[in-house]
Design a protein around this motif. Sequence first.
Motif, PDB file in Angstrom:
ATOM      1  N   ALA A  30       0.827  -1.209   0.000  1.00 40.74           N
ATOM      2  CA  ALA A  30       0.000   0.000   0.000  1.00 40.74           C
ATOM      3  C   ALA A  30       0.859   1.256   0.000  1.00 40.74           C
ATOM      4  CB  ALA A  30      -0.925  -0.011   1.211  1.00 40.74           C
ATOM      5  N   ALA A  31       1.940   1.261   0.785  1.00 42.53           N
ATOM      6  CA  ALA A  31       2.803   2.440   0.852  1.00 42.53           C
ATOM      7  C   ALA A  31       3.420   2.739  -0.512  1.00 42.53           C
ATOM      8  CB  ALA A  31       3.894   2.224   1.903  1.00 42.53           C
ATOM      9  N   VAL A  32       3.897   1.685  -1.178  1.00 40.84           N
ATOM     10  CA  VAL A  32       4.496   1.875  -2.505  1.00 40.84           C
ATOM     11  C   VAL A  32       3.454   2.370  -3.498  1.00 40.84           C
ATOM     12  CG1 VAL A  32       5.582   0.690  -4.454  1.00 40.84           C
ATOM     13  CG2 VAL A  32       6.309   0.161  -2.115  1.00 40.84           C
ATOM     14  N   GLU A  33       2.293   1.713  -3.515  1.00 44.55           N
ATOM     15  CA  GLU A  33       1.269   2.070  -4.502  1.00 44.55           C
ATOM     16  C   GLU A  33       0.702   3.458  -4.258  1.00 44.55           C
ATOM     17  OE1 GLU A  33      -0.895   2.339  -7.658  1.00 44.55           O
ATOM     18  OE2 GLU A  33       0.525   0.699  -7.316  1.00 44.55           O
ATOM     19  N   LEU A  34       0.437   3.812  -3.020  1.00 43.74           N
ATOM     20  CA  LEU A  34      -0.100   5.142  -2.729  1.00 43.74           C
ATOM     21  C   LEU A  34       0.894   6.231  -3.116  1.00 43.74           C
ATOM     22  CD1 LEU A  34      -1.887   4.516   0.688  1.00 43.74           C
ATOM     23  CD2 LEU A  34      -2.953   4.883  -1.550  1.00 43.74           C
ATOM     24  N   THR A  35       2.172   5.968  -2.910  1.00 46.21           N
ATOM     25  CA  THR A  35       3.197   6.931  -3.320  1.00 46.21           C
ATOM     26  C   THR A  35       3.202   7.113  -4.835  1.00 46.21           C
ATOM     27  OG1 THR A  35       4.595   6.361  -1.424  1.00 46.21           O
ATOM     28  CG2 THR A  35       5.667   7.440  -3.294  1.00 46.21           C
ATOM     29  N   LEU A  36       3.174   6.007  -5.575  1.00 39.90           N
ATOM     30  CA  LEU A  36       3.202   6.088  -7.039  1.00 39.90           C
ATOM     31  C   LEU A  36       1.923   6.701  -7.592  1.00 39.90           C
ATOM     32  CD1 LEU A  36       4.841   2.633  -7.915  1.00 39.90           C
ATOM     33  CD2 LEU A  36       5.934   4.883  -7.688  1.00 39.90           C
ATOM     34  N   THR A  37       0.786   6.365  -6.992  1.00 42.39           N
ATOM     35  CA  THR A  37      -0.486   6.941  -7.440  1.00 42.39           C
ATOM     36  C   THR A  37      -0.530   8.441  -7.168  1.00 42.39           C
ATOM     37  OG1 THR A  37      -1.675   4.857  -7.100  1.00 42.39           O
ATOM     38  CG2 THR A  37      -2.994   6.861  -7.156  1.00 42.39           C
ATOM     39  N   ALA A  38      -0.070   8.840  -5.985  1.00 40.65           N
ATOM     40  CA  ALA A  38      -0.037  10.267  -5.664  1.00 40.65           C
ATOM     41  C   ALA A  38       0.883  11.023  -6.607  1.00 40.65           C
ATOM     42  CB  ALA A  38       0.414  10.458  -4.215  1.00 40.65           C
ATOM     43  N   ALA A  39       2.018  10.429  -6.932  1.00 43.19           N
ATOM     44  CA  ALA A  39       2.951  11.080  -7.853  1.00 43.19           C
ATOM     45  C   ALA A  39       2.354  11.199  -9.249  1.00 43.19           C
ATOM     46  CB  ALA A  39       4.263  10.294  -7.899  1.00 43.19           C
ATOM     47  N   ALA A  40       1.677  10.132  -9.699  1.00 46.69           N
ATOM     48  CA  ALA A  40       1.079  10.145 -11.038  1.00 46.69           C
ATOM     49  C   ALA A  40      -0.003  11.209 -11.163  1.00 46.69           C
ATOM     50  CB  ALA A  40       0.500   8.770 -11.358  1.00 46.69           C
ATOM     51  N   THR A  86      11.933  -7.953  -5.055  1.00 44.38           N
ATOM     52  CA  THR A  86      11.349  -6.603  -5.076  1.00 44.38           C
ATOM     53  C   THR A  86      10.127  -6.506  -5.979  1.00 44.38           C
ATOM     54  OG1 THR A  86      12.896  -5.904  -6.824  1.00 44.38           O
ATOM     55  CG2 THR A  86      13.531  -5.477  -4.529  1.00 44.38           C
ATOM     56  N   TYR A  87      10.052  -7.342  -7.014  1.00 47.64           N
ATOM     57  CA  TYR A  87       8.950  -7.189  -7.968  1.00 47.64           C
ATOM     58  C   TYR A  87       7.562  -7.367  -7.342  1.00 47.64           C
ATOM     59  CZ  TYR A  87       7.816 -12.187  -8.458  1.00 47.64           C
ATOM     60  OH  TYR A  87       7.391 -13.468  -8.233  1.00 47.64           O
ATOM     61  N   PRO A  88       7.392  -8.182  -6.260  1.00 49.62           N
ATOM     62  CA  PRO A  88       6.037  -8.326  -5.703  1.00 49.62           C
ATOM     63  C   PRO A  88       5.451  -7.043  -5.110  1.00 49.62           C
ATOM     64  CG  PRO A  88       7.446 -10.134  -4.984  1.00 49.62           C
ATOM     65  CD  PRO A  88       8.329  -9.105  -5.598  1.00 49.62           C
ATOM     66  N   PHE A  89       6.290  -6.030  -4.876  1.00 51.92           N
ATOM     67  CA  PHE A  89       5.810  -4.827  -4.199  1.00 51.92           C
ATOM     68  C   PHE A  89       5.539  -3.664  -5.155  1.00 51.92           C
ATOM     69  CE2 PHE A  89       8.313  -7.297  -1.156  1.00 51.92           C
ATOM     70  CZ  PHE A  89       7.357  -7.477  -0.168  1.00 51.92           C
ATOM     71  N   VAL A  90       5.697  -3.904  -6.440  1.00 52.05           N
ATOM     72  CA  VAL A  90       5.414  -2.875  -7.440  1.00 52.05           C
ATOM     73  C   VAL A  90       4.287  -3.381  -8.336  1.00 52.05           C
ATOM     74  CG1 VAL A  90       6.356  -1.447  -9.288  1.00 52.05           C
ATOM     75  CG2 VAL A  90       7.826  -2.151  -7.401  1.00 52.05           C
ATOM     76  N   HIS A  91       3.247  -2.578  -8.511  1.00 52.67           N
ATOM     77  CA  HIS A  91       2.079  -2.981  -9.289  1.00 52.67           C
ATOM     78  C   HIS A  91       1.807  -2.007 -10.426  1.00 52.67           C
ATOM     79  CE1 HIS A  91       1.702  -5.245  -5.568  1.00 52.67           C
ATOM     80  NE2 HIS A  91       0.932  -6.083  -6.221  1.00 52.67           N
ATOM     81  N   ILE A 146       5.579  -8.083 -12.507  1.00 54.59           N
ATOM     82  CA  ILE A 146       5.402  -7.209 -11.358  1.00 54.59           C
ATOM     83  C   ILE A 146       4.189  -7.685 -10.570  1.00 54.59           C
ATOM     84  CG2 ILE A 146       6.479  -5.131 -12.319  1.00 54.59           C
ATOM     85  CD1 ILE A 146       3.666  -4.187 -13.125  1.00 54.59           C
ATOM     86  N   GLY A 147       4.124  -7.310  -9.308  1.00 59.29           N
ATOM     87  CA  GLY A 147       2.958  -7.613  -8.499  1.00 59.29           C
ATOM     88  C   GLY A 147       3.135  -8.824  -7.602  1.00 59.29           C
ATOM     89  N   ALA A 148       2.297  -8.887  -6.576  1.00 59.83           N
ATOM     90  CA  ALA A 148       2.403  -9.916  -5.542  1.00 59.83           C
ATOM     91  C   ALA A 148       1.739 -11.229  -5.914  1.00 59.83           C
ATOM     92  CB  ALA A 148       1.776  -9.383  -4.247  1.00 59.83           C
ATOM     93  N   TYR A 149       1.248 -11.365  -7.143  1.00 62.98           N
ATOM     94  CA  TYR A 149       0.396 -12.502  -7.469  1.00 62.98           C
ATOM     95  C   TYR A 149       1.082 -13.869  -7.415  1.00 62.98           C
ATOM     96  CZ  TYR A 149      -3.189  -9.121  -8.395  1.00 62.98           C
ATOM     97  OH  TYR A 149      -4.099  -8.119  -8.235  1.00 62.98           O
ATOM     98  N   PRO A 150       2.335 -14.035  -7.844  1.00 58.73           N
ATOM     99  CA  PRO A 150       2.962 -15.351  -7.635  1.00 58.73           C
ATOM    100  C   PRO A 150       3.009 -15.750  -6.161  1.00 58.73           C
ATOM    101  CG  PRO A 150       4.166 -14.122  -9.288  1.00 58.73           C
ATOM    102  CD  PRO A 150       3.171 -13.166  -8.702  1.00 58.73           C
ATOM    103  N   GLY A 151       3.300 -14.784  -5.282  1.00 61.78           N
ATOM    104  CA  GLY A 151       3.263 -15.066  -3.849  1.00 61.78           C
ATOM    105  C   GLY A 151       1.858 -15.366  -3.360  1.00 61.78           C
ATOM    106  N   VAL A 152       0.869 -14.648  -3.900  1.00 61.78           N
ATOM    107  CA  VAL A 152      -0.537 -14.899  -3.559  1.00 61.78           C
ATOM    108  C   VAL A 152      -0.928 -16.315  -3.966  1.00 61.78           C
ATOM    109  CG1 VAL A 152      -2.913 -14.318  -4.179  1.00 61.78           C
ATOM    110  CG2 VAL A 152      -1.297 -12.508  -3.585  1.00 61.78           C
TER     111      VAL A 152
END
Length: 234
Positions: A30-40, A86-91, A146-152
């Motif tokens: 959430a922290a990573v995504e909210l930062t990227l969304t806010a920047a975009a 690192t890839y699981p934390f970037v969407h 990218i994304g957490a889906y393999p871990g999911v």
Amino acid sequence: MNDLGHNTDPIESPFNTIPLVPLLLVLVIAAVELTLTAAANGWIGGAQGVGWRASAFGEFQFYPEVMTEIFERGRGSHDYWKRFVTYPFVHGSLTHAVWASVLVLALGKFVGETFSPIAFLILFFTSSVFGAVIYGILSWQNTQLIGAYPGVYGLIGAYTYLMWLALERMGDNQLKAFQLIGILLGIMLVYFMLFGSSPTWIAEVSGFLIGLFTAPLLAPGGWSAFLNRIRKRA
């Protein structure tokens, strides 16, 4: 209960029912995504913020060429090795991250209540890392992962194993344990038929299989408990 008959017991936060490790994983996502969304959206980062997501992809994504660079060209730098975790934390988008977070929380509650925190982390990252490895070996395109889906999907594998045990105790048909993955694979197939195929499904299916087969080692009792169950059935 007070004189008016109203229940005065404190309301328990839903977050209190979720084990700590999956909650922490989601907070990082959430922290990573909210930062990227806010920047975009221009809320932070100024004019340069619009490109932060692309920069994050370049810095943290996994892609099959990483395998070539490490194992064929011998360029095993930190930049390449880090991408496996690192890839699981970037969407790709807010929606992409929200769905991943919902699944981690839902599965994390069920699996995390049985597995220890360390076992849960090992399960998630083993599925993520080896899902990427198998994807890098088998993919026919150099498409980013990218994304957490393999871990999911690794958590879905563990969930399937736990359901298998529960159905065995109830004397029910244990194949019912595979209903969730069957539904998800069906949805995936429909999606591919409508919008075309992406080789990233290799990482997700691999993550499921890795989670399914490592769960007996990580569950309470570990390998010895698994062997005892096999002996009892023999």
